[in-house]
Design an enzyme around this catalytic site. Structure first.
Site, PDB file in Angstrom:
ATOM      1  N   GLY A  13     -29.667   6.105  73.445  1.00 18.27           N
ATOM      2  CA  GLY A  13     -30.454   7.330  73.596  1.00 18.27           C
ATOM      3  C   GLY A  13     -30.622   8.162  72.336  1.00 18.27           C
ATOM      4  N   ARG A  35     -18.785   1.886  73.124  1.00 20.55           N
ATOM      5  CA  ARG A  35     -19.226   0.482  73.147  1.00 20.55           C
ATOM      6  C   ARG A  35     -19.339  -0.047  71.718  1.00 20.55           C
ATOM      7  NH1 ARG A  35     -24.026   1.619  77.342  1.00 20.55           N
ATOM      8  NH2 ARG A  35     -23.840   3.626  76.295  1.00 20.55           N
ATOM      9  N   TYR A 153     -22.585  20.127  85.674  1.00 22.24           N
ATOM     10  CA  TYR A 153     -23.251  19.707  84.429  1.00 22.24           C
ATOM     11  C   TYR A 153     -23.814  20.943  83.721  1.00 22.24           C
ATOM     12  CZ  TYR A 153     -26.416  17.572  81.083  1.00 22.24           C
ATOM     13  OH  TYR A 153     -27.071  17.231  79.912  1.00 22.24           O
ATOM     14  N   PHE A 190     -29.512   8.381  80.210  1.00 26.60           N
ATOM     15  CA  PHE A 190     -28.887   9.554  80.832  1.00 26.60           C
ATOM     16  C   PHE A 190     -28.902   9.507  82.369  1.00 26.60           C
ATOM     17  CE2 PHE A 190     -29.323  13.938  82.423  1.00 26.60           C
ATOM     18  CZ  PHE A 190     -28.229  14.552  81.853  1.00 26.60           C
TER      19      PHE A 190
HETATM   20  N1  LIG Z   1     -31.559  12.704  78.458  1.00 33.43           N
HETATM   21  C1  LIG Z   1     -31.764  13.976  78.768  1.00 33.43           C
HETATM   22  O1  LIG Z   1     -32.641  14.299  79.590  1.00 33.43           O
HETATM   23  C2  LIG Z   1     -30.945  15.054  78.118  1.00 33.43           C
HETATM   24  C3  LIG Z   1     -31.409  16.376  78.235  1.00 33.43           C
HETATM   25  C4  LIG Z   1     -30.674  17.388  77.646  1.00 33.43           C
HETATM   26  C5  LIG Z   1     -29.518  17.100  76.977  1.00 33.43           C
HETATM   27  N2  LIG Z   1     -29.068  15.815  76.877  1.00 33.43           N
HETATM   28  C6  LIG Z   1     -27.823  15.572  76.160  1.00 33.43           C
HETATM   29  O2  LIG Z   1     -28.063  14.711  75.073  1.00 33.43           O
HETATM   30  C7  LIG Z   1     -26.863  13.981  74.764  1.00 33.43           C
HETATM   31  C8  LIG Z   1     -27.184  12.502  74.659  1.00 33.43           C
HETATM   32  O3  LIG Z   1     -27.637  12.027  75.905  1.00 33.43           O
HETATM   33  P1  LIG Z   1     -28.673  10.821  76.060  1.00 33.43           P
HETATM   34  O4  LIG Z   1     -29.794  11.337  76.871  1.00 33.43           O
HETATM   35  O5  LIG Z   1     -28.944  10.187  74.786  1.00 33.43           O
HETATM   36  O6  LIG Z   1     -27.809   9.859  77.037  1.00 33.43           O
HETATM   37  P2  LIG Z   1     -27.355   8.320  76.897  1.00 33.43           P
HETATM   38  O7  LIG Z   1     -28.527   7.476  76.543  1.00 33.43           O
HETATM   39  O8  LIG Z   1     -26.626   8.026  78.153  1.00 33.43           O
HETATM   40  O9  LIG Z   1     -26.328   8.341  75.660  1.00 33.43           O
HETATM   41  C9  LIG Z   1     -25.105   9.041  75.763  1.00 33.43           C
HETATM   42  C10 LIG Z   1     -24.199   8.692  74.590  1.00 33.43           C
HETATM   43  O10 LIG Z   1     -22.957   9.428  74.747  1.00 33.43           O
HETATM   44  C11 LIG Z   1     -21.879   8.545  74.584  1.00 33.43           C
HETATM   45  N3  LIG Z   1     -20.710   8.930  75.378  1.00 33.43           N
HETATM   46  C12 LIG Z   1     -20.692   9.270  76.693  1.00 33.43           C
HETATM   47  N4  LIG Z   1     -19.422   9.467  77.089  1.00 33.43           N
HETATM   48  C13 LIG Z   1     -18.631   9.242  76.006  1.00 33.43           C
HETATM   49  C14 LIG Z   1     -17.229   9.268  75.800  1.00 33.43           C
HETATM   50  N5  LIG Z   1     -16.379   9.584  76.785  1.00 33.43           N
HETATM   51  N6  LIG Z   1     -16.749   8.963  74.578  1.00 33.43           N
HETATM   52  C15 LIG Z   1     -17.603   8.658  73.570  1.00 33.43           C
HETATM   53  N7  LIG Z   1     -18.929   8.628  73.697  1.00 33.43           N
HETATM   54  C16 LIG Z   1     -19.436   8.905  74.917  1.00 33.43           C
HETATM   55  C17 LIG Z   1     -22.405   7.180  75.037  1.00 33.43           C
HETATM   56  O11 LIG Z   1     -21.697   6.145  74.368  1.00 33.43           O
HETATM   57  P3  LIG Z   1     -20.652   5.119  75.065  1.00 33.43           P
HETATM   58  O12 LIG Z   1     -21.039   5.020  76.510  1.00 33.43           O
HETATM   59  O13 LIG Z   1     -20.837   3.851  74.293  1.00 33.43           O
HETATM   60  O14 LIG Z   1     -19.326   5.750  74.838  1.00 33.43           O
HETATM   61  C18 LIG Z   1     -23.845   7.228  74.546  1.00 33.43           C
HETATM   62  O15 LIG Z   1     -23.920   6.778  73.216  1.00 33.43           O
HETATM   63  C19 LIG Z   1     -25.861  14.343  75.853  1.00 33.43           C
HETATM   64  O16 LIG Z   1     -25.003  15.350  75.361  1.00 33.43           O
HETATM   65  C20 LIG Z   1     -26.740  14.880  76.964  1.00 33.43           C
HETATM   66  O17 LIG Z   1     -26.045  15.772  77.800  1.00 33.43           O
HETATM   67  C21 LIG Z   1     -29.777  14.769  77.429  1.00 33.43           C
END
Ligand SMILES: NC(=O)c1ccc[n+]([C@@H]2O[C@H](COP(=O)([O-])OP(=O)(O)OC[C@H]3O[C@@H](n4cnc5c(N)ncnc54)[C@H](OP(=O)(O)O)[C@@H]3O)[C@@H](O)[C@H]2O)c1
Length: 252
Positions: A13, A35, A153, A190
């Site tokens: 992401g 990962r 959340y 996400f």
């Molecule tokens: N997508 C949306 O709509 C959205 C909107 C607003 C804010 N955000 C925020 O943006 C950020 C990135 O989200 P994304 O949308 O890119 O989601 P994503 O595609 O699910 O990626 C999330 C990343 O966080 C890492 N992560 C999760 N738990 C972890 C842990 N315990 N230790 C280490 N790494 C961890 C995952 O890596 P591993 O699983 O390999 O550890 C992955 O690389 C988050 O903070 C999310 O809350 C997302």
């Protein structure tokens, strides 16, 4: 000297997209996530494509000792971090408070709040020693508003919003910039993570409108990071055009 960005959650992401953009702009990178196979693959690709150095560090941000050991264990040259992107985070479930899964609550609080704090505690001290740095925290529209069943959340992202403000005040005298970027709906892994692998349900979140993509956020983070040193963008909310508020999406 080549600048360094440390990006948490770079295996998917927004974090992965940030890794591409910062490498394109000539930064050396420290990439983290659980990962390790994905980290290694991404590191090799970016090294090959952009001729930048990439260090990988695989740990769970929820585990305080793992965070400290892995980050402090990096060779000294990697501690000259210019930009920290505090991106690792997740949502789990979408239930009313009275039915909430308490394990999900703990996971979100431990990852989004405590994990961000553990990483920031280590890296802010490096930045103080170096005399420069920029911390960019991934908040969310969920940190600005609360939506139906978003309870915990949203609370974790409101905490990120508060921590972002607090960090900026505490690090002010050290010349360290602190920014929060708050996206609306971005199509990444996400929703699949939120719904625990239920791809059908995850896909429905983005039905009938054009969501943001990870690249949109990465380019925004790059814009924030590439302002002149005397400019700090405090807070930035970025939404899909089809989304007015957390709960108001125009679907055709
Ligand atoms: N997508 C949306 O709509 C959205 C909107 C607003 C804010 N955000 C925020 O943006 C950020 C990135 O989200 P994304 O949308 O890119 O989601 P994503 O595609 O699910 O990626 C999330 C990343 O966080 C890492 N992560 C999760 N738990 C972890 C842990 N315990 N230790 C280490 N790494 C961890 C995952 O890596 P591993 O699983 O390999 O550890 C992955 O690389 C988050 O903070 C999310 O809350 C997302």
């Amino acid at each position: 000297m080549t600048k360094i960005a440390l990006i948490t959650g770079a295996t998917a992401g927004i974090g992965e997209a940030c890794a591409h953009v910062f490498a394109r702009e000539g930064y050396n990178l420290i990439l983290t996530g659980r990962r390790n196979d994905r980290l290694e693959k991404l590191a090799a690709h970016l090294n090959d494509k952009y001729n930048v150095e990439v260090a990988t560090s695989s740990f769970d941000v929820r585990n305080r000792q793992q965070v400290i050991d892995n980050l402090e264990g990096l060779p000294a040259k990697w501690k000259k971090v210019n930009v920290l992107v505090n991106n690792a985070g997740l949502s789990q479930g979408l239930d009313p408070i009275q039915n909430g899964n308490i394990d999900d609550w703990e996971t979100m609080i431990d990852t989004n709040i405590k994990g961000l704090l553990y990483v920031s505690r280590v890296v802010s001290n490096w930045m103080i020693d170096n005399g420069y740095g920029h911390i960019i925290n991934l908040g969310s529209i969920a940190g600005k508003e609360v939506y139906l069943n978003g309870n915990v959340y949203c609370a974790t992202k409101h905490a990120v919003d508060a921590l972002n403000k607090g960090m900026r005040i505490d690090l002010l005298s050290h010349g360290i910039r602190v920014t929060a970027v708050h996206p609306g709906a971005v199509e990444t892994e996400f929703s699949e993570v939120r719904f625990k692998g239920d791809k059908e349900r995850a896909k429905k979140v983005y039905d009938g409108f054009e969501p943001l993509i990870a690249q949109d956020i990465a380019e925004t983070i790059w814009f924030v990071a590439s302002r002149p040193a005397h400019v700090n963008i405090n807070d930035l909310v970025i939404m899909p055009t089809a989304q007015a508020t957390a709960g108001n999406i125009f679907r055709s």
